[in-house]
Enzyme design. Structure first.
Site, PDB file in Angstrom:
ATOM      1  N   CYS A 144       9.546  15.347 -11.069  1.00 38.66           N
ATOM      2  CA  CYS A 144       9.291  14.594 -12.306  1.00 38.66           C
ATOM      3  C   CYS A 144       7.787  14.417 -12.526  1.00 38.66           C
ATOM      4  O   CYS A 144       7.132  13.664 -11.810  1.00 38.66           O
ATOM      5  CB  CYS A 144      10.002  13.241 -12.194  1.00 38.66           C
TER       6      CYS A 144
ATOM      7  N   CYS B  79       6.583  10.933 -13.150  1.00 40.49           N
ATOM      8  CA  CYS B  79       6.652  10.165 -11.895  1.00 40.49           C
ATOM      9  C   CYS B  79       5.386  10.365 -11.069  1.00 40.49           C
ATOM     10  O   CYS B  79       4.875   9.417 -10.465  1.00 40.49           O
ATOM     11  CB  CYS B  79       7.868  10.578 -11.072  1.00 40.49           C
TER      12      CYS B  79
END
Length: 105
Positions: free
Chosen positions: A30, A33
């Protein structure tokens, strides 16, 4: 460095902490993230005596991810005294994160 937690130790860490806890639900693939992770390292440095900042990889820990209904990452949960008090889905600014932590300290 931010501590990684998992399905096995999540409840113990969250329930036994005498400090507020920010839990970052994330995954290595991600991109947002990874961006948030750098910001959370700064928060950890600033708040290390007042709050815990931990990460939980949703791919490796489906039990806790399912328990809390994580459907989008990054998601941050803010706990105090073992109870979820606040949350944020997506990237947040350092100021937004500080406000949420300060409200629990």
């Amino acid at each position: 460095m931010i501590q990684e937690i998992n399905d096995e130790n999540f409840d113990k860490i969250v329930s036994e902490s005498d400090k507020p806890i920010l839990v970052d639900f994330w995954a290595p693939w991600c991109a947002p993230c990874r961006t948030l992770s750098a910001l959370l390292e700064e928060i950890l440095t600033e708040y290390h005596e007042k709050a815990l900042v931990v990460k939980l990889n949703v791919d490796n820990n489906p039990k806790i991810s399912h328990k809390y209904g994580i459907r989008s990452i990054p998601t941050m949960f803010f706990f105090k005294n073992g109870e979820k008090k606040d949350m944020h889905i997506g990237i947040a600014s350092k100021e937004e994160i500080r406000k949420k932590l300060d409200a629990l300290i």
